[in-house]
Structures are given as structure tokens and as C-alpha cells.
Design a protein around this motif. Structure first.
Motif, PDB file in Angstrom:
ATOM      1  N   GLY A  65      17.411  14.040   4.178  1.00  0.00           N
ATOM      2  CA  GLY A  65      16.401  13.006   4.377  1.00  0.00           C
ATOM      3  C   GLY A  65      15.094  13.309   3.661  1.00  0.00           C
ATOM      4  N   VAL A  66      14.666  14.568   3.699  1.00  0.00           N
ATOM      5  CA  VAL A  66      13.439  14.965   2.990  1.00  0.00           C
ATOM      6  C   VAL A  66      13.610  14.763   1.490  1.00  0.00           C
ATOM      7  CG1 VAL A  66      11.986  16.934   2.377  1.00  0.00           C
ATOM      8  CG2 VAL A  66      12.636  16.557   4.762  1.00  0.00           C
ATOM      9  N   ASP A  67      14.775  15.112   0.968  1.00  0.00           N
ATOM     10  CA  ASP A  67      15.036  14.936  -0.461  1.00  0.00           C
ATOM     11  C   ASP A  67      14.986  13.461  -0.840  1.00  0.00           C
ATOM     12  OD1 ASP A  67      16.063  16.097  -3.088  1.00  0.00           O
ATOM     13  OD2 ASP A  67      17.607  14.601  -2.642  1.00  0.00           O
ATOM     14  N   ASP A  68      15.591  12.596  -0.020  1.00  0.00           N
ATOM     15  CA  ASP A  68      15.550  11.155  -0.294  1.00  0.00           C
ATOM     16  C   ASP A  68      14.122  10.627  -0.228  1.00  0.00           C
ATOM     17  OD1 ASP A  68      18.264  10.899  -0.684  1.00  0.00           O
ATOM     18  OD2 ASP A  68      18.702  10.301   1.386  1.00  0.00           O
ATOM     19  N   PHE A  69      13.386  11.015   0.820  1.00  0.00           N
ATOM     20  CA  PHE A  69      12.027  10.498   0.999  1.00  0.00           C
ATOM     21  C   PHE A  69      11.087  10.992  -0.085  1.00  0.00           C
ATOM     22  CE2 PHE A  69       7.807  10.267   3.002  1.00  0.00           C
ATOM     23  CZ  PHE A  69       7.817   8.932   3.411  1.00  0.00           C
ATOM     24  N   SER A  70      11.365  12.166  -0.645  1.00  0.00           N
ATOM     25  CA  SER A  70      10.488  12.709  -1.691  1.00  0.00           C
ATOM     26  C   SER A  70      10.460  11.803  -2.917  1.00  0.00           C
ATOM     27  CB  SER A  70      10.944  14.120  -2.092  1.00  0.00           C
ATOM     28  OG  SER A  70      12.170  14.080  -2.801  1.00  0.00           O
ATOM     29  N   ARG A  71      11.525  11.025  -3.131  1.00  0.00           N
ATOM     30  CA  ARG A  71      11.574  10.116  -4.280  1.00  0.00           C
ATOM     31  C   ARG A  71      10.953   8.763  -3.973  1.00  0.00           C
ATOM     32  NH1 ARG A  71      16.578  12.931  -4.823  1.00  0.00           N
ATOM     33  NH2 ARG A  71      17.681  11.431  -3.502  1.00  0.00           N
ATOM     34  N   LEU A  72      10.700   8.485  -2.691  1.00  0.00           N
ATOM     35  CA  LEU A  72      10.197   7.173  -2.296  1.00  0.00           C
ATOM     36  C   LEU A  72       8.779   7.215  -1.727  1.00  0.00           C
ATOM     37  CD1 LEU A  72      13.400   5.964  -0.385  1.00  0.00           C
ATOM     38  CD2 LEU A  72      12.768   5.422  -2.739  1.00  0.00           C
ATOM     39  N   SER A  73       8.292   8.393  -1.417  1.00  0.00           N
ATOM     40  CA  SER A  73       7.040   8.538  -0.678  1.00  0.00           C
ATOM     41  C   SER A  73       5.858   7.868  -1.376  1.00  0.00           C
ATOM     42  CB  SER A  73       6.741  10.026  -0.456  1.00  0.00           C
ATOM     43  OG  SER A  73       5.498  10.190   0.191  1.00  0.00           O
ATOM     44  N   ASP A  74       5.651   8.174  -2.649  1.00  0.00           N
ATOM     45  CA  ASP A  74       4.488   7.624  -3.364  1.00  0.00           C
ATOM     46  C   ASP A  74       4.557   6.105  -3.445  1.00  0.00           C
ATOM     47  OD1 ASP A  74       3.524  10.152  -3.703  1.00  0.00           O
ATOM     48  OD2 ASP A  74       4.252  10.380  -5.757  1.00  0.00           O
ATOM     49  N   THR A  75       5.744   5.569  -3.738  1.00  0.00           N
ATOM     50  CA  THR A  75       5.913   4.120  -3.840  1.00  0.00           C
ATOM     51  C   THR A  75       5.642   3.461  -2.497  1.00  0.00           C
ATOM     52  OG1 THR A  75       7.586   4.420  -5.548  1.00  0.00           O
ATOM     53  CG2 THR A  75       7.497   2.273  -4.477  1.00  0.00           C
ATOM     54  N   TYR A  76       6.181   4.045  -1.430  1.00  0.00           N
ATOM     55  CA  TYR A  76       5.974   3.480  -0.095  1.00  0.00           C
ATOM     56  C   TYR A  76       4.491   3.396   0.241  1.00  0.00           C
ATOM     57  CZ  TYR A  76       5.316   3.425   4.932  1.00  0.00           C
ATOM     58  OH  TYR A  76       4.851   3.125   6.186  1.00  0.00           O
ATOM     59  N   HIS A  77       3.762   4.484   0.064  1.00  0.00           N
ATOM     60  CA  HIS A  77       2.351   4.496   0.455  1.00  0.00           C
ATOM     61  C   HIS A  77       1.526   3.545  -0.406  1.00  0.00           C
ATOM     62  CE1 HIS A  77       2.470   7.530   3.571  1.00  0.00           C
ATOM     63  NE2 HIS A  77       3.194   8.317   2.803  1.00  0.00           N
ATOM     64  N   THR A  78       1.849   3.433  -1.690  1.00  0.00           N
ATOM     65  CA  THR A  78       1.118   2.503  -2.555  1.00  0.00           C
ATOM     66  C   THR A  78       1.300   1.072  -2.084  1.00  0.00           C
ATOM     67  OG1 THR A  78       1.321   3.972  -4.466  1.00  0.00           O
ATOM     68  CG2 THR A  78       0.851   1.650  -4.917  1.00  0.00           C
ATOM     69  N   LEU A  79       2.544   0.675  -1.835  1.00  0.00           N
ATOM     70  CA  LEU A  79       2.812  -0.690  -1.387  1.00  0.00           C
ATOM     71  C   LEU A  79       2.233  -0.941   0.006  1.00  0.00           C
ATOM     72  CD1 LEU A  79       6.488  -1.148  -2.648  1.00  0.00           C
ATOM     73  CD2 LEU A  79       4.382  -2.031  -3.678  1.00  0.00           C
ATOM     74  N   TYR A  80       2.314   0.044   0.880  1.00  0.00           N
ATOM     75  CA  TYR A  80       1.755  -0.094   2.228  1.00  0.00           C
ATOM     76  C   TYR A  80       0.253  -0.368   2.153  1.00  0.00           C
ATOM     77  CZ  TYR A  80       0.674   0.940   7.111  1.00  0.00           C
ATOM     78  OH  TYR A  80       0.241   0.855   8.416  1.00  0.00           O
ATOM     79  N   ASN A  81      -0.442   0.386   1.329  1.00  0.00           N
ATOM     80  CA  ASN A  81      -1.895   0.248   1.235  1.00  0.00           C
ATOM     81  C   ASN A  81      -2.303  -1.057   0.554  1.00  0.00           C
ATOM     82  OD1 ASN A  81      -2.355   2.741   2.487  1.00  0.00           O
ATOM     83  ND2 ASN A  81      -2.244   3.846   0.550  1.00  0.00           N
ATOM     84  N   GLU A  82      -1.436  -1.613  -0.305  1.00  0.00           N
ATOM     85  CA  GLU A  82      -1.755  -2.852  -1.012  1.00  0.00           C
ATOM     86  C   GLU A  82      -1.544  -4.085  -0.137  1.00  0.00           C
ATOM     87  OE1 GLU A  82      -2.920  -3.636  -3.929  1.00  0.00           O
ATOM     88  OE2 GLU A  82      -2.921  -1.770  -5.059  1.00  0.00           O
ATOM     89  N   ALA A  83      -0.663  -4.003   0.846  1.00  0.00           N
ATOM     90  CA  ALA A  83      -0.263  -5.184   1.614  1.00  0.00           C
ATOM     91  C   ALA A  83      -1.294  -5.545   2.678  1.00  0.00           C
ATOM     92  CB  ALA A  83       1.090  -4.943   2.262  1.00  0.00           C
ATOM     93  N   ASP A  84      -1.534  -6.847   2.854  1.00  0.00           N
ATOM     94  CA  ASP A  84      -2.412  -7.309   3.921  1.00  0.00           C
ATOM     95  C   ASP A  84      -1.778  -7.034   5.286  1.00  0.00           C
ATOM     96  OD1 ASP A  84      -4.283  -8.262   2.102  1.00  0.00           O
ATOM     97  OD2 ASP A  84      -3.299 -10.217   1.959  1.00  0.00           O
ATOM     98  N   ASP A  85      -0.493  -7.309   5.407  1.00  0.00           N
ATOM     99  CA  ASP A  85       0.274  -7.006   6.613  1.00  0.00           C
ATOM    100  C   ASP A  85       1.517  -6.247   6.163  1.00  0.00           C
ATOM    101  OD1 ASP A  85       1.918  -6.915   8.856  1.00  0.00           O
ATOM    102  OD2 ASP A  85       1.292  -8.888   9.579  1.00  0.00           O
ATOM    103  N   PRO A  86       1.468  -4.915   6.152  1.00  0.00           N
ATOM    104  CA  PRO A  86       2.598  -4.130   5.623  1.00  0.00           C
ATOM    105  C   PRO A  86       3.923  -4.445   6.308  1.00  0.00           C
ATOM    106  CG  PRO A  86       0.680  -2.731   5.913  1.00  0.00           C
ATOM    107  CD  PRO A  86       0.348  -4.035   6.558  1.00  0.00           C
ATOM    108  N   TYR A  87       3.887  -4.703   7.616  1.00  0.00           N
ATOM    109  CA  TYR A  87       5.131  -4.998   8.320  1.00  0.00           C
ATOM    110  C   TYR A  87       5.798  -6.237   7.747  1.00  0.00           C
ATOM    111  CZ  TYR A  87       8.364  -6.622  11.873  1.00  0.00           C
ATOM    112  OH  TYR A  87       9.493  -7.090  12.510  1.00  0.00           O
ATOM    113  N   ILE A  88       5.029  -7.327   7.585  1.00  0.00           N
ATOM    114  CA  ILE A  88       5.576  -8.575   7.031  1.00  0.00           C
ATOM    115  C   ILE A  88       6.076  -8.358   5.618  1.00  0.00           C
ATOM    116  CG2 ILE A  88       5.001 -10.918   6.294  1.00  0.00           C
ATOM    117  CD1 ILE A  88       5.262 -10.714   9.269  1.00  0.00           C
TER     118      ILE A  88
END
Length: 298
Positions: A246-269
Motif C-alpha cells: 500500500g505504501v508503494d502504491d500511495f507513493s506514486r499517487l501522493s503528490d497528485t492527490y494532494h494537488t487535486l485536493y488543494n485545488e478543489a472547492d469541495d474535494p469530496y464532490i
């Protein structure tokens, strides 16, 4: 200490198993092709992806190109349900709470761990770790393809497992692809259930694992019990191996996830709609492919 924490949080997803139903797109629906203007410099990443445009994200591992989930698909209930919740998200209260919990776990546990992992383990070694775990689940891919009636793919799984386990040194390398042209053919229990006609059911956010649906929630629970890692070693070492995976998988997605999360007005939606759109796209094109194969057989 990190392993113990990760073992506990990764074990949490095994508690979730639910069922439900959702509607497949109407075969007679008129296909729409979506076109968009070129992105402007003032447009956020969330707005660009919502408008169907690909974006480039600069991360510590270089630039990553992120494609939108839907570029061309039929007019379905997506336009009404996914935008407001509706029938696609009857468990929104629970899902939002779990989404917030997951974000906290990603931000304060998994992201620091993956940063340390990327610092300590060089990229070629991380690629080998990923290949090792991909090879470890090939027997499960094989069984799922057999139960789905996809014998050719099952043969590819068998060939890949035999070649990569031997020539590829327990899967650390992938000569099955580079030397023999046997491409990856992953298949989950959820994919097999879909092949049997089981519908995905309502949107569901799983602990740690994130976006899913009722059908894939059952798949995750079942695979937790039958995953080949459980036959290679026993508790607690099997949980530790799954945590490393799981850590290995998340290491490839972490930066993308946080960038998109911070850009979204409502990250959940935003994350929910991206998942639901991709789900309905796959359902629609899978149905189209199945119809075409039936017509060719007739």
C-alpha cells in the motif's frame, strides 16, 4: 512503529462489505462527444478536469499528466445523479466522514511515510517492489479470469507468473512483458462480479483505500481473505507485506492527490464525481463491446 500503525489502518478496510444496485446506461441513448476550449492560465486544475481537459502537475517525481475520466460517452443518469449525489451517493453522510478520516490518514501518516520511503528507496528499487507485488497477485488474477470465462487472459496470467517468478527473480523484473510480449491482465473479484452482471451499487468510500462502490467493497473484503500473500506468510507478516504494498502504491499517487485536493472547492464532490464518471464510462463501453461481440457471433 510505522509498520504497526500501517498494519492497523490497513486492516480497517476488511470491516466493510455492503451490497446495492445501480442503473446501467441505456443502450439506445444518443452518444455525445464533449469538446472544450483550451485551458487558460487562470483555470484551476479542478476546473480543467471538470471541463474534460487534461492537466500537468509538477511533483517531486517530475511532471505527471492527469487525464479526465470522461471524454466521450452516452447521455445517462450521470448528468443528474453524479452532480448532486442522488441515487449514486445515498450514503453521503458516512462517505464524507470516511473521506475526512482518510484525508487525515493520508496527510499525517501515509504521506510522511511515503516521503521517507521515496528518500530511502531509489526509484529502480521501488519499481522492482511494485513488480514483485504485481507478480504475487497473478494467481488471483488467473482465478478471476477463469471464473469470468476469459481463458485467454487467464493463460497470460499463468505465463506471466511462471516467467516472472523464475526468469524475473520472484517478480522483481518483468521479462514476461519485455521478452515475451505478455502484457499485464489484472482482474479483481469486482471485475468478475461485473462480468456476471452484478451492478456496482452505490458509491462508497472505504477506510484508507478511498473511492469505491458496493460491489468493489465486497471485492476488497473477499480479496483480503484469499489474496496469495496469505499463503506465502501468516499474520502479522502478511499484514506488514500488504502495508508495504500500500505504501508503494500511495507513493506514486501522493503528490497528485494532494494537488487535486488543494485545488478543489469541495474535494469530496470532485473525487466522487471523477470516480462515478469513470465507472459509468467503463460500464457503457464494456456494454458496447459485449453487444458488438454478440452481434459478431450471430
Amino acid at each position: 512503529m510505522h509498520y504497526k500503525v500501517l498494519t492497523l489502518v490497513f486492516s480497517g478496510w476488511m470491516l466493510t462489505a455492503v451490497t446495492g444496485c445501480a442503473q446501467l446506461p441505456d443502450k439506445q441513448a444518443t452518444e455525445q462527444t464533449l469538446t472544450f476550449d483550451k485551458p487558460t492560465q487562470s483555470m484551476s486544475a479542478q476546473e480543467a478536469m471538470s471541463n474534460g481537459q487534461s492537466i500537468k502537475i509538477s511533483t517531486s517525481q517530475g511532471e505527471i499528466n492527469v487525464e479526465p475520466a470522461v471524454v466521450s460517452m452516452a447521455q445517462t443518469s450521470l448528468n443528474s445523479g453524479a452532480a448532486t449525489g442522488g441515487e449514486d451517493d445515498p450514503w453521503e453522510g458516512f462517505n464524507r466522514a470516511m473521506f475526512s478520516f482518510n484525508h487525515g490518514a493520508y496527510k499525517y501518516v501515509l504521506t510522511p511515510v511515503t516521503k521517507g520511503y521515496r528518500t530511502v528507496v531509489p526509484d529502480p528499487a521501488r519499481q522492482s517492489v511494485g513488480r514483485f507485488f504485481d507478480n504475487l497477485r497473478e494467481p488471483l488474477n488467473l482465478l478471476n479470469h477463469v471464473f469470468a470465462g476469459e481463458i485467454n487472459h487467464a493463460g497470460s496470467n499463468l505465463g506471466r507468473f511462471l516467467i516472472n517468478t523464475t526468469v524475473g527473480v520472484l517478480g522483481l523484473f518483468d521479462p514476461a512483458t519485455s521478452l515475451f510480449g505478455l502484457d499485464k491482465q489484472p482482474q479483481t473479484i469486482g471485475d468478475t462480479l461485473a462480468a456476471w452482471g452484478v451492478e456496482p451499487g452505490p458509491y462508497l468510500v472505504l477506510p484508507i483505500l478511498g473511492q469505491s462502490d458496493a460491489r468493489n467493497g465486497v471485492s476488497v473484503l473477499a480479496e483480503g481473505f484469499v489474496h496469495p500473500v496469505n499463503h506465502v506468510t501468516h499474520a502479522p507478516h502478511n499484514y506488514q507485506l500488504r502495508a508495504v504494498d500500500g505504501v508503494d502504491d500511495f507513493s506514486r499517487l501522493s503528490d497528485t492527490y494532494h494537488t487535486l485536493y488543494n485545488e478543489a472547492d469541495d474535494p469530496y464532490i470532485f473525487f466522487r464525481n471523477q470516480y462515478l464518471q469513470a465507472q459509468k464510462r467503463d460500464m457503457w463501453f464494456g456494454k458496447q463491446t459485449s453487444d458488438e461481440q454478440s452481434e459478431n457471433e450471430n
